[in-house]
Design a protein around this motif. Sequence first.
Motif, PDB file in Angstrom:
ATOM      1  N   SER A 133      30.389  17.420  21.621  1.00 47.43           N
ATOM      2  CA  SER A 133      29.606  16.272  21.392  1.00 47.43           C
ATOM      3  C   SER A 133      30.322  15.126  21.745  1.00 47.43           C
ATOM      4  O   SER A 133      30.808  13.889  21.891  1.00 47.43           O
ATOM      5  N   HIS A 134      32.185  15.727  22.293  1.00 45.15           N
ATOM      6  CA  HIS A 134      33.377  15.108  21.833  1.00 45.15           C
ATOM      7  C   HIS A 134      33.106  14.076  23.538  1.00 45.15           C
ATOM      8  O   HIS A 134      34.007  15.270  24.501  1.00 45.15           O
TER       9      HIS A 134
ATOM     10  N   GLU B  62      24.676   8.012  26.798  1.00 45.84           N
ATOM     11  CA  GLU B  62      25.544   7.724  27.803  1.00 45.84           C
ATOM     12  C   GLU B  62      25.396   8.298  29.503  1.00 45.84           C
ATOM     13  O   GLU B  62      25.972   8.051  30.268  1.00 45.84           O
TER      14      GLU B  62
ATOM     15  N   TYR C  58      31.014  15.135  29.929  1.00 49.73           N
ATOM     16  CA  TYR C  58      29.776  15.237  28.634  1.00 49.73           C
ATOM     17  C   TYR C  58      28.396  14.008  28.823  1.00 49.73           C
ATOM     18  O   TYR C  58      27.460  15.203  28.869  1.00 49.73           O
TER      19      TYR C  58
ATOM     20  N   GLU D 294      37.855  13.331  14.874  1.00 47.47           N
ATOM     21  CA  GLU D 294      37.682  12.849  16.413  1.00 47.47           C
ATOM     22  C   GLU D 294      37.174  11.806  17.126  1.00 47.47           C
ATOM     23  O   GLU D 294      37.783  11.497  17.952  1.00 47.47           O
ATOM     24  N   LYS D 295      36.309  11.609  16.177  1.00 42.42           N
ATOM     25  CA  LYS D 295      35.347  10.641  16.595  1.00 42.42           C
ATOM     26  C   LYS D 295      36.133   8.810  16.045  1.00 42.42           C
ATOM     27  O   LYS D 295      36.226   8.958  14.815  1.00 42.42           O
TER      28      LYS D 295
ATOM     29  N   LEU E 157      38.327   9.156  13.049  1.00 39.95           N
ATOM     30  CA  LEU E 157      39.171   8.964  13.203  1.00 39.95           C
ATOM     31  C   LEU E 157      40.004   8.502  12.333  1.00 39.95           C
ATOM     32  O   LEU E 157      41.084   8.839  12.078  1.00 39.95           O
ATOM     33  N   PHE E 158      40.063   6.723  12.612  1.00 38.24           N
ATOM     34  CA  PHE E 158      40.537   5.492  11.942  1.00 38.24           C
ATOM     35  C   PHE E 158      39.972   5.445  10.401  1.00 38.24           C
ATOM     36  O   PHE E 158      41.681   5.139  10.241  1.00 38.24           O
TER      37      PHE E 158
ATOM     38  N   PRO F 186      45.123   4.302  17.242  1.00 38.88           N
ATOM     39  CA  PRO F 186      45.018   4.862  18.798  1.00 38.88           C
ATOM     40  C   PRO F 186      43.896   3.949  19.235  1.00 38.88           C
ATOM     41  O   PRO F 186      43.026   4.814  19.891  1.00 38.88           O
ATOM     42  N   VAL F 187      44.662   2.325  20.300  1.00 33.68           N
ATOM     43  CA  VAL F 187      43.471   1.846  20.344  1.00 33.68           C
ATOM     44  C   VAL F 187      43.224   2.459  22.097  1.00 33.68           C
ATOM     45  O   VAL F 187      44.206   1.942  22.584  1.00 33.68           O
TER      46      VAL F 187
ATOM     47  N   ARG G 100      30.182  -0.779  21.410  1.00 39.36           N
ATOM     48  CA  ARG G 100      28.917   0.527  21.850  1.00 39.36           C
ATOM     49  C   ARG G 100      27.836   0.117  20.322  1.00 39.36           C
ATOM     50  O   ARG G 100      28.844  -1.183  19.985  1.00 39.36           O
TER      51      ARG G 100
ATOM     52  N   TRP H 122      26.845   0.469  17.401  1.00 39.30           N
ATOM     53  CA  TRP H 122      26.168   1.937  15.455  1.00 39.30           C
ATOM     54  C   TRP H 122      25.680   1.633  15.557  1.00 39.30           C
ATOM     55  O   TRP H 122      24.453   0.580  15.046  1.00 39.30           O
TER      56      TRP H 122
ATOM     57  N   ARG I 109      41.265   5.961  28.407  1.00 37.79           N
ATOM     58  CA  ARG I 109      40.266   7.221  28.338  1.00 37.79           C
ATOM     59  C   ARG I 109      40.303   6.987  29.997  1.00 37.79           C
ATOM     60  O   ARG I 109      39.503   6.143  30.516  1.00 37.79           O
TER      61      ARG I 109
ATOM     62  N   TYR J 259      47.032  12.860  21.864  1.00 41.38           N
ATOM     63  CA  TYR J 259      47.447  11.690  21.249  1.00 41.38           C
ATOM     64  C   TYR J 259      49.284  11.344  21.796  1.00 41.38           C
ATOM     65  O   TYR J 259      49.681  10.673  21.614  1.00 41.38           O
TER      66      TYR J 259
HETATM   67  O1  DAU Z   1      26.894   6.842  22.574  1.00 43.05           O
HETATM   68  C1  DAU Z   1      26.263   7.870  22.419  1.00 43.05           C
HETATM   69  C2  DAU Z   1      27.912   8.670  22.119  1.00 43.05           C
HETATM   70  O2  DAU Z   1      28.937   8.033  21.384  1.00 43.05           O
HETATM   71  C3  DAU Z   1      27.511  10.046  21.687  1.00 43.05           C
HETATM   72  O3  DAU Z   1      26.265  10.912  23.132  1.00 43.05           O
HETATM   73  C4  DAU Z   1      28.888  11.030  21.496  1.00 43.05           C
HETATM   74  O4  DAU Z   1      28.392  12.140  20.955  1.00 43.05           O
HETATM   75  C5  DAU Z   1      29.847  10.102  20.625  1.00 43.05           C
HETATM   76  O5  DAU Z   1      31.183  11.356  20.735  1.00 43.05           O
HETATM   77  C6  DAU Z   1      29.783   8.871  21.409  1.00 43.05           C
HETATM   78  O6  DAU Z   1      30.837   8.614  22.213  1.00 43.05           O
HETATM   79  P1  DAU Z   1      31.714   8.419  22.459  1.00 43.05           P
HETATM   80  O7  DAU Z   1      32.840   8.226  23.490  1.00 43.05           O
HETATM   81  O8  DAU Z   1      31.023   6.436  22.146  1.00 43.05           O
HETATM   82  O9  DAU Z   1      32.061   7.791  20.856  1.00 43.05           O
HETATM   83  P2  DAU Z   1      34.009   8.033  20.134  1.00 43.05           P
HETATM   84  O10 DAU Z   1      33.740   7.715  19.051  1.00 43.05           O
HETATM   85  O11 DAU Z   1      34.968   8.490  20.878  1.00 43.05           O
HETATM   86  O12 DAU Z   1      34.425   6.709  21.232  1.00 43.05           O
HETATM   87  C7  DAU Z   1      33.797   4.978  20.831  1.00 43.05           C
HETATM   88  C8  DAU Z   1      34.462   4.470  21.391  1.00 43.05           C
HETATM   89  O13 DAU Z   1      36.464   3.769  20.564  1.00 43.05           O
HETATM   90  C9  DAU Z   1      34.979   4.160  23.006  1.00 43.05           C
HETATM   91  O14 DAU Z   1      34.998   3.220  23.575  1.00 43.05           O
HETATM   92  C10 DAU Z   1      36.131   5.364  23.112  1.00 43.05           C
HETATM   93  C11 DAU Z   1      37.393   4.289  22.189  1.00 43.05           C
HETATM   94  N1  DAU Z   1      38.205   5.087  21.498  1.00 43.05           N
HETATM   95  C12 DAU Z   1      37.827   6.867  20.534  1.00 43.05           C
HETATM   96  C13 DAU Z   1      38.442   6.973  20.355  1.00 43.05           C
HETATM   97  C14 DAU Z   1      38.668   8.523  19.897  1.00 43.05           C
HETATM   98  C15 DAU Z   1      39.140   4.388  21.807  1.00 43.05           C
HETATM   99  O15 DAU Z   1      39.380   3.247  21.407  1.00 43.05           O
HETATM  100  N2  DAU Z   1      40.609   5.235  20.708  1.00 43.05           N
HETATM  101  C16 DAU Z   1      40.505   6.681  20.065  1.00 43.05           C
HETATM  102  O16 DAU Z   1      41.029   7.169  19.582  1.00 43.05           O
END
Ligand code: DAU
Length: 348
Positions: free
Chosen positions: A86-87, A133, A156, A194-195, A199-200, A211-212, A220, A222, A287, A347
Amino acid sequence: MKKIIITGGAGFIGSHVVRRFVKQYKDIHIFNIDSLTYAGNLSNLSDIEKESNYTFIKGDIVDAEFINNLFEEHRFDGVIHLAAESHVDRSISDPISFVMTNVVGTVNLLNAFKNLWNDNFEGKRFYHVSTDEVYGSLGQDGLFTETTSYDPNSPYSASKASSDHFVRAYGETYGLPYVISNCSNNYGPNHFPEKLIPLFINNIINKKPLPVYGDGNYTRDWLYVEDHAVAIDLAFHRGKNHETYNIGGFNEWKNIDLVKLLCKQMDQKLQRKVSESEQLITYVKDRPGHDLRYAIDASKINKELGWMPSVTFEEGLAKTIDWYLSNTEWLENVTSGSYQNYYKNQYQ
Ligand code: DAU
Ligand code: NAD
Protein backbone atom coordinates in the motif's frame (compact mmCIF):
# COMPACT_ATOMS: atom_id res chain seq x y z
CA MET A 1 -23.68 -19.40 9.88
CA LYS A 2 -22.58 -17.00 7.12
CA LYS A 3 -18.83 -16.81 6.49
CA ILE A 4 -16.88 -13.77 5.31
CA ILE A 5 -13.19 -13.72 4.45
CA ILE A 6 -11.42 -10.40 5.05
CA THR A 7 -7.96 -10.21 3.46
CA GLY A 8 -5.26 -7.97 4.92
CA GLY A 9 -7.09 -7.80 8.25
CA ALA A 10 -3.89 -7.41 10.27
CA GLY A 11 -3.02 -4.15 8.49
CA PHE A 12 -4.11 -0.60 9.22
CA ILE A 13 -7.59 -0.32 7.65
CA GLY A 14 -8.17 -4.10 7.65
CA SER A 15 -7.87 -4.31 11.44
CA HIS A 16 -10.56 -1.65 11.90
CA VAL A 17 -12.83 -3.44 9.40
CA VAL A 18 -12.29 -6.83 11.09
CA ARG A 19 -13.03 -5.37 14.53
CA ARG A 20 -16.21 -3.69 13.31
CA PHE A 21 -17.54 -6.86 11.63
CA VAL A 22 -16.61 -9.22 14.50
CA LYS A 23 -18.32 -6.96 17.06
CA GLN A 24 -21.29 -5.92 14.92
CA TYR A 25 -22.26 -9.26 13.33
CA LYS A 26 -22.24 -12.11 15.84
CA ASP A 27 -24.14 -14.27 13.30
CA ILE A 28 -21.29 -14.03 10.77
CA HIS A 29 -17.97 -15.86 11.13
CA ILE A 30 -15.08 -13.62 10.10
CA PHE A 31 -11.93 -15.22 8.67
CA ASN A 32 -8.95 -12.86 8.58
CA ILE A 33 -6.35 -13.98 6.00
CA ASP A 34 -3.07 -12.13 6.13
CA SER A 35 0.53 -13.04 5.26
CA LEU A 36 1.84 -10.68 7.97
CA THR A 37 4.24 -8.60 5.88
CA TYR A 38 6.09 -5.73 7.59
CA ALA A 39 2.71 -3.89 7.54
CA GLY A 40 0.67 -6.65 9.18
CA ASN A 41 0.54 -6.86 12.94
CA LEU A 42 -1.67 -9.21 14.96
CA SER A 43 -1.39 -6.99 18.02
CA ASN A 44 -3.72 -4.61 16.12
CA LEU A 45 -6.47 -7.15 16.90
CA SER A 46 -5.50 -8.39 20.38
CA ASP A 47 -8.79 -7.11 21.84
CA ILE A 48 -10.97 -9.34 19.61
CA GLU A 49 -8.72 -12.36 18.93
CA LYS A 50 -10.64 -14.62 21.33
CA GLU A 51 -14.13 -13.83 19.96
CA SER A 52 -15.96 -17.02 18.94
CA ASN A 53 -16.92 -15.64 15.50
CA TYR A 54 -13.30 -14.80 14.57
CA THR A 55 -10.50 -16.90 13.02
CA PHE A 56 -7.08 -15.76 11.86
CA ILE A 57 -5.26 -17.75 9.17
CA LYS A 58 -1.76 -16.82 8.07
CA GLY A 59 -1.47 -17.09 4.29
CA ASP A 60 -0.42 -15.40 1.08
CA ILE A 61 -3.05 -14.38 -1.52
CA VAL A 62 -0.40 -14.81 -4.24
CA ASP A 63 -0.42 -18.58 -3.53
CA ALA A 64 -3.30 -19.75 -5.77
CA GLU A 65 -3.33 -23.32 -4.44
CA PHE A 66 -3.59 -22.12 -0.83
CA ILE A 67 -6.40 -19.71 -1.75
CA ASN A 68 -8.36 -22.30 -3.78
CA ASN A 69 -8.13 -24.89 -0.97
CA LEU A 70 -9.18 -22.30 1.60
CA PHE A 71 -12.28 -21.30 -0.40
CA GLU A 72 -13.22 -24.97 -0.97
CA GLU A 73 -12.82 -25.77 2.73
CA HIS A 74 -14.77 -22.80 4.13
CA ARG A 75 -17.16 -21.89 1.28
CA PHE A 76 -17.11 -18.14 1.98
CA ASP A 77 -20.34 -16.26 1.22
CA GLY A 78 -18.53 -12.95 1.00
CA VAL A 79 -15.06 -11.53 0.40
CA ILE A 80 -13.83 -8.16 1.65
CA HIS A 81 -10.48 -7.69 -0.02
CA LEU A 82 -7.99 -5.26 1.53
CA ALA A 83 -4.67 -7.15 1.37
CA ALA A 84 -2.22 -5.09 -0.63
CA GLU A 85 1.16 -3.51 -0.82
CA SER A 86 0.00 0.00 0.00
CA HIS A 87 2.91 2.47 0.17
CA VAL A 88 3.65 4.59 -2.92
CA ASP A 89 7.35 5.13 -2.04
CA ARG A 90 7.93 1.38 -1.74
CA SER A 91 6.22 0.85 -5.12
CA ILE A 92 8.79 3.17 -6.70
CA SER A 93 11.74 1.08 -5.46
CA ASP A 94 10.06 -2.37 -5.80
CA PRO A 95 7.18 -2.41 -8.32
CA ILE A 96 7.09 -6.21 -8.80
CA SER A 97 5.84 -7.03 -5.32
CA PHE A 98 2.94 -4.62 -6.01
CA VAL A 99 2.08 -6.49 -9.22
CA MET A 100 2.21 -9.82 -7.38
CA THR A 101 0.05 -8.97 -4.37
CA ASN A 102 -2.22 -6.28 -5.80
CA VAL A 103 -2.84 -7.76 -9.26
CA VAL A 104 -2.07 -11.51 -9.12
CA GLY A 105 -3.37 -11.81 -5.54
CA THR A 106 -6.66 -10.13 -6.51
CA VAL A 107 -7.11 -12.37 -9.56
CA ASN A 108 -6.44 -15.46 -7.40
CA LEU A 109 -9.26 -14.39 -5.05
CA LEU A 110 -11.61 -13.67 -7.96
CA ASN A 111 -10.89 -17.11 -9.48
CA ALA A 112 -11.40 -18.92 -6.20
CA PHE A 113 -14.72 -17.12 -5.58
CA LYS A 114 -15.92 -17.68 -9.16
CA ASN A 115 -14.98 -21.38 -9.16
CA LEU A 116 -16.58 -21.94 -5.77
CA TRP A 117 -20.01 -20.53 -6.63
CA ASN A 118 -19.85 -21.12 -10.38
CA ASP A 119 -23.09 -19.65 -11.76
CA ASN A 120 -24.96 -19.60 -8.49
CA PHE A 121 -23.99 -16.25 -6.97
CA GLU A 122 -27.33 -15.62 -5.20
CA GLY A 123 -26.65 -13.81 -1.88
CA LYS A 124 -22.88 -13.69 -2.50
CA ARG A 125 -20.64 -10.64 -2.77
CA PHE A 126 -17.01 -9.76 -3.62
CA TYR A 127 -16.07 -6.38 -2.11
CA HIS A 128 -12.88 -4.81 -3.44
CA VAL A 129 -11.28 -2.01 -1.40
CA SER A 130 -9.49 0.42 -3.69
CA THR A 131 -8.06 3.91 -3.71
CA ASP A 132 -8.71 7.34 -5.23
CA GLU A 133 -5.15 7.23 -6.63
CA VAL A 134 -6.42 5.21 -9.62
CA TYR A 135 -7.92 8.47 -10.98
CA GLY A 136 -4.49 10.14 -11.18
CA SER A 137 -3.87 13.75 -10.21
CA LEU A 138 -6.22 16.76 -10.13
CA GLY A 139 -5.21 20.38 -10.82
CA GLN A 140 -6.26 23.12 -8.40
CA ASP A 141 -10.00 22.49 -9.09
CA GLY A 142 -12.41 19.61 -9.53
CA LEU A 143 -13.26 16.39 -7.71
CA PHE A 144 -12.96 12.69 -8.56
CA THR A 145 -16.39 11.15 -9.25
CA GLU A 146 -17.19 7.48 -9.91
CA THR A 147 -17.07 8.19 -13.67
CA THR A 148 -13.68 9.95 -13.72
CA SER A 149 -11.34 8.12 -16.15
CA TYR A 150 -8.55 6.05 -14.67
CA ASP A 151 -5.12 7.69 -15.04
CA PRO A 152 -2.71 6.14 -12.50
CA ASN A 153 0.79 7.59 -12.17
CA SER A 154 2.69 5.43 -9.65
CA PRO A 155 3.40 1.68 -9.75
CA TYR A 156 1.14 1.43 -6.66
CA SER A 157 -1.80 3.19 -8.29
CA ALA A 158 -1.25 1.32 -11.58
CA SER A 159 -1.43 -1.99 -9.71
CA LYS A 160 -4.61 -0.93 -7.86
CA ALA A 161 -6.16 0.33 -11.14
CA SER A 162 -5.34 -3.03 -12.73
CA SER A 163 -6.96 -4.91 -9.85
CA ASP A 164 -10.12 -2.74 -10.16
CA HIS A 165 -10.26 -3.57 -13.90
CA PHE A 166 -10.00 -7.30 -13.16
CA VAL A 167 -12.84 -7.09 -10.64
CA ARG A 168 -15.05 -5.30 -13.19
CA ALA A 169 -14.04 -7.76 -15.91
CA TYR A 170 -15.06 -10.74 -13.74
CA GLY A 171 -18.39 -8.98 -13.17
CA GLU A 172 -18.99 -8.49 -16.91
CA THR A 173 -17.59 -11.83 -18.09
CA TYR A 174 -18.67 -14.26 -15.37
CA GLY A 175 -21.48 -12.33 -13.68
CA LEU A 176 -19.47 -12.19 -10.43
CA PRO A 177 -21.35 -9.91 -7.99
CA TYR A 178 -18.94 -7.18 -6.92
CA VAL A 179 -18.81 -3.77 -5.26
CA ILE A 180 -15.72 -1.54 -5.48
CA SER A 181 -14.99 1.47 -3.30
CA ASN A 182 -12.29 4.05 -3.98
CA CYS A 183 -11.27 5.93 -0.86
CA SER A 184 -9.08 8.92 -0.07
CA ASN A 185 -6.20 9.05 2.46
CA ASN A 186 -7.02 7.37 5.76
CA TYR A 187 -5.50 8.25 9.13
CA GLY A 188 -5.98 6.98 12.69
CA PRO A 189 -4.71 4.38 15.18
CA ASN A 190 -2.54 1.46 13.96
CA HIS A 191 -1.30 3.33 10.87
CA PHE A 192 2.20 2.10 9.96
CA PRO A 193 4.74 4.93 10.48
CA GLU A 194 5.91 5.05 6.87
CA LYS A 195 2.88 7.17 5.83
CA LEU A 196 2.84 10.94 6.36
CA ILE A 197 0.81 11.33 9.58
CA PRO A 198 2.17 8.44 11.71
CA LEU A 199 5.73 8.97 10.43
CA PHE A 200 5.61 12.61 11.48
CA ILE A 201 3.98 11.80 14.85
CA ASN A 202 6.81 9.34 15.54
CA ASN A 203 9.47 11.84 14.43
CA ILE A 204 7.96 14.64 16.54
CA ILE A 205 7.96 12.36 19.60
CA ASN A 206 11.64 11.60 18.93
CA LYS A 207 12.52 15.21 17.89
CA LYS A 208 13.69 13.97 14.46
CA PRO A 209 13.47 15.98 11.17
CA LEU A 210 10.06 16.06 9.43
CA PRO A 211 10.86 15.33 5.75
CA VAL A 212 8.35 17.30 3.62
CA TYR A 213 8.56 16.29 -0.06
CA GLY A 214 9.06 19.10 -2.62
CA ASP A 215 7.46 22.42 -1.68
CA GLY A 216 4.80 20.81 0.55
CA ASN A 217 1.96 22.19 -1.58
CA TYR A 218 0.57 18.76 -2.47
CA THR A 219 -3.03 18.22 -1.41
CA ARG A 220 -4.78 15.16 0.01
CA ASP A 221 -8.31 14.51 1.33
CA TRP A 222 -8.14 12.86 4.79
CA LEU A 223 -10.65 10.46 6.36
CA TYR A 224 -10.63 8.95 9.86
CA VAL A 225 -10.14 5.20 9.47
CA GLU A 226 -13.20 4.16 11.52
CA ASP A 227 -15.39 6.22 9.20
CA HIS A 228 -13.95 4.24 6.28
CA ALA A 229 -14.80 0.98 8.09
CA VAL A 230 -18.41 2.19 8.52
CA ALA A 231 -18.60 3.07 4.80
CA ILE A 232 -17.28 -0.40 3.85
CA ASP A 233 -19.86 -2.03 6.14
CA LEU A 234 -22.69 -0.02 4.54
CA ALA A 235 -21.57 -0.58 0.95
CA PHE A 236 -20.89 -4.29 1.56
CA HIS A 237 -24.39 -4.85 2.96
CA ARG A 238 -26.47 -2.27 1.07
CA GLY A 239 -24.46 -1.21 -1.99
CA LYS A 240 -25.71 -2.21 -5.44
CA ASN A 241 -24.04 -4.98 -7.43
CA HIS A 242 -21.53 -3.90 -10.09
CA GLU A 243 -21.31 -0.39 -8.60
CA THR A 244 -18.41 1.77 -7.49
CA TYR A 245 -18.62 4.11 -4.49
CA ASN A 246 -16.19 6.95 -3.87
CA ILE A 247 -15.43 7.53 -0.17
CA GLY A 248 -13.76 10.69 1.13
CA GLY A 249 -13.56 13.01 4.09
CA PHE A 250 -14.73 16.30 2.47
CA ASN A 251 -11.47 17.39 4.08
CA GLU A 252 -8.67 18.67 1.82
CA TRP A 253 -5.34 19.75 3.27
CA LYS A 254 -2.09 20.93 1.73
CA ASN A 255 0.66 18.77 3.24
CA ILE A 256 2.48 21.72 4.77
CA ASP A 257 -0.68 23.08 6.46
CA LEU A 258 -1.48 19.61 7.82
CA VAL A 259 2.06 19.22 9.15
CA LYS A 260 1.84 22.61 10.90
CA LEU A 261 -1.49 21.65 12.52
CA LEU A 262 0.03 18.34 13.64
CA CYS A 263 3.05 20.15 15.12
CA LYS A 264 0.74 22.55 16.99
CA GLN A 265 -1.43 19.77 18.47
CA MET A 266 1.63 17.71 19.43
CA ASP A 267 3.39 20.64 21.10
CA GLN A 268 0.29 21.18 23.25
CA LYS A 269 -0.05 17.50 24.17
CA LEU A 270 3.68 17.08 24.87
CA GLN A 271 3.76 20.40 26.74
CA ARG A 272 6.51 21.69 24.51
CA LYS A 273 7.16 25.34 23.64
CA VAL A 274 4.88 26.96 20.99
CA SER A 275 6.27 26.19 17.47
CA GLU A 276 8.98 23.87 18.83
CA SER A 277 8.06 20.98 16.52
CA GLU A 278 7.68 23.24 13.45
CA GLN A 279 11.44 23.81 13.70
CA LEU A 280 11.84 20.14 12.71
CA ILE A 281 10.25 20.70 9.24
CA THR A 282 12.84 19.92 6.55
CA TYR A 283 12.10 20.19 2.83
CA VAL A 284 13.56 17.19 1.01
CA LYS A 285 13.80 15.82 -2.55
CA ASP A 286 10.37 15.31 -4.11
CA ARG A 287 8.71 11.93 -4.69
CA PRO A 288 9.08 11.01 -8.42
CA GLY A 289 5.72 11.30 -10.25
CA HIS A 290 4.19 12.96 -7.17
CA ASP A 291 0.43 13.52 -7.71
CA LEU A 292 -0.44 17.16 -7.00
CA ARG A 293 -3.95 16.81 -5.63
CA TYR A 294 -6.57 14.20 -4.76
CA ALA A 295 -10.13 15.22 -3.87
CA ILE A 296 -13.17 12.98 -3.67
CA ASP A 297 -16.80 13.68 -4.47
CA ALA A 298 -18.47 11.32 -1.97
CA SER A 299 -22.03 12.46 -2.74
CA LYS A 300 -23.12 9.10 -4.23
CA ILE A 301 -22.50 7.06 -1.05
CA ASN A 302 -23.97 9.93 0.95
CA LYS A 303 -27.21 10.06 -1.10
CA GLU A 304 -27.65 6.33 -1.70
CA LEU A 305 -26.47 4.89 1.61
CA GLY A 306 -26.66 7.89 3.96
CA TRP A 307 -22.94 7.73 4.84
CA MET A 308 -21.08 10.78 6.20
CA PRO A 309 -17.80 11.15 8.09
CA SER A 310 -18.53 11.32 11.83
CA VAL A 311 -15.51 13.25 13.15
CA THR A 312 -13.91 16.55 12.17
CA PHE A 313 -10.24 16.49 11.18
CA GLU A 314 -9.18 18.30 14.36
CA GLU A 315 -11.04 15.70 16.49
CA GLY A 316 -9.74 12.76 14.48
CA LEU A 317 -6.18 14.03 14.56
CA ALA A 318 -6.37 14.59 18.34
CA LYS A 319 -7.69 11.02 18.84
CA THR A 320 -4.91 9.70 16.59
CA ILE A 321 -2.15 11.55 18.46
CA ASP A 322 -3.57 10.37 21.81
CA TRP A 323 -3.52 6.76 20.54
CA TYR A 324 0.16 6.97 19.52
CA LEU A 325 1.14 8.67 22.77
CA SER A 326 -0.50 5.89 24.78
CA ASN A 327 0.85 3.10 22.54
CA THR A 328 4.56 3.86 22.46
CA GLU A 329 5.34 0.15 22.81
CA TRP A 330 3.43 -0.55 19.55
CA LEU A 331 5.43 2.24 17.87
CA GLU A 332 8.73 0.94 19.22
CA ASN A 333 7.96 -2.62 18.07
CA VAL A 334 7.08 -1.67 14.51
CA THR A 335 10.00 0.75 14.11
CA SER A 336 12.68 -1.69 15.23
CA GLY A 337 14.28 -4.19 12.84
CA SER A 338 13.74 -3.78 9.07
CA TYR A 339 12.07 -0.36 9.51
CA GLN A 340 15.47 1.12 10.31
CA ASN A 341 16.87 0.00 6.92
CA TYR A 342 13.78 1.27 5.10
CA TYR A 343 14.12 4.65 6.82
CA LYS A 344 17.81 4.94 5.99
CA ASN A 345 17.29 4.09 2.31
CA GLN A 346 14.31 6.40 1.92
CA TYR A 347 15.49 9.46 3.82
CA GLN A 348 19.27 9.55 4.07
O1 DAU B 1 -5.22 8.43 -1.52
C1 DAU B 1 -5.26 7.16 -0.95
C2 DAU B 1 -3.86 6.65 -0.75
O2 DAU B 1 -3.30 7.42 0.31
C3 DAU B 1 -3.79 5.17 -0.43
O3 DAU B 1 -4.26 4.43 -1.53
C4 DAU B 1 -2.35 4.75 -0.11
O4 DAU B 1 -2.31 3.38 0.27
C5 DAU B 1 -1.84 5.61 1.02
O5 DAU B 1 -0.49 5.29 1.28
C6 DAU B 1 -1.98 7.09 0.68
O6 DAU B 1 -1.06 7.49 -0.37
P1 DAU B 1 -0.24 8.86 -0.31
O7 DAU B 1 0.95 8.74 -1.16
O8 DAU B 1 -1.14 10.03 -0.53
O9 DAU B 1 0.14 8.86 1.27
P2 DAU B 1 1.49 9.21 2.05
O10 DAU B 1 1.13 9.22 3.49
O11 DAU B 1 2.62 8.36 1.61
O12 DAU B 1 1.77 10.70 1.59
C7 DAU B 1 0.83 11.74 1.81
C8 DAU B 1 1.42 13.01 1.23
O13 DAU B 1 2.55 13.39 2.04
C9 DAU B 1 1.95 12.88 -0.18
O14 DAU B 1 1.74 14.07 -0.89
C10 DAU B 1 3.45 12.65 0.02
C11 DAU B 1 3.76 13.46 1.26
N1 DAU B 1 4.86 12.93 2.10
C12 DAU B 1 4.83 11.63 2.47
C13 DAU B 1 5.84 11.09 3.24
C14 DAU B 1 5.83 9.63 3.64
C15 DAU B 1 5.89 13.78 2.50
O15 DAU B 1 5.90 14.98 2.18
N2 DAU B 1 6.90 13.25 3.26
C16 DAU B 1 6.94 11.93 3.64
O16 DAU B 1 7.90 11.51 4.30
P1 NAD C 1 -1.49 -1.84 5.04
O1 NAD C 1 -0.24 -1.82 4.24
O2 NAD C 1 -1.53 -1.20 6.38
O3 NAD C 1 -1.98 -3.35 5.26
C1 NAD C 1 -1.94 -4.30 4.24
C2 NAD C 1 -2.15 -5.67 4.86
O4 NAD C 1 -2.13 -6.65 3.81
C3 NAD C 1 -1.04 -6.08 5.86
O5 NAD C 1 -1.61 -6.65 7.01
C4 NAD C 1 -0.22 -7.11 5.09
O6 NAD C 1 0.39 -8.07 5.92
C5 NAD C 1 -1.29 -7.73 4.19
N1 NAD C 1 -0.71 -8.32 2.96
C6 NAD C 1 0.17 -7.73 2.12
N2 NAD C 1 0.49 -8.59 1.13
C7 NAD C 1 -0.23 -9.73 1.35
C8 NAD C 1 -0.33 -10.97 0.67
N3 NAD C 1 0.37 -11.20 -0.44
N4 NAD C 1 -1.16 -11.92 1.18
C9 NAD C 1 -1.87 -11.69 2.31
N5 NAD C 1 -1.79 -10.53 3.01
C10 NAD C 1 -0.98 -9.56 2.53
O7 NAD C 1 -2.62 -1.23 4.08
P2 NAD C 1 -3.83 -0.27 4.41
O8 NAD C 1 -3.36 1.13 4.40
O9 NAD C 1 -4.57 -0.80 5.56
O10 NAD C 1 -4.71 -0.47 3.09
C11 NAD C 1 -5.63 -1.55 2.99
C12 NAD C 1 -6.31 -1.48 1.63
O11 NAD C 1 -6.98 -0.24 1.49
C13 NAD C 1 -5.35 -1.58 0.46
O12 NAD C 1 -5.96 -2.35 -0.55
C14 NAD C 1 -5.17 -0.14 0.01
O13 NAD C 1 -4.87 -0.08 -1.37
C15 NAD C 1 -6.54 0.43 0.30
N6 NAD C 1 -6.58 1.87 0.59
C16 NAD C 1 -5.75 2.41 1.54
C17 NAD C 1 -5.86 3.77 1.84
C18 NAD C 1 -4.98 4.43 2.88
O14 NAD C 1 -5.02 5.65 3.03
N7 NAD C 1 -4.20 3.68 3.66
C19 NAD C 1 -6.80 4.58 1.17
C20 NAD C 1 -7.62 3.97 0.20
C21 NAD C 1 -7.51 2.63 -0.06
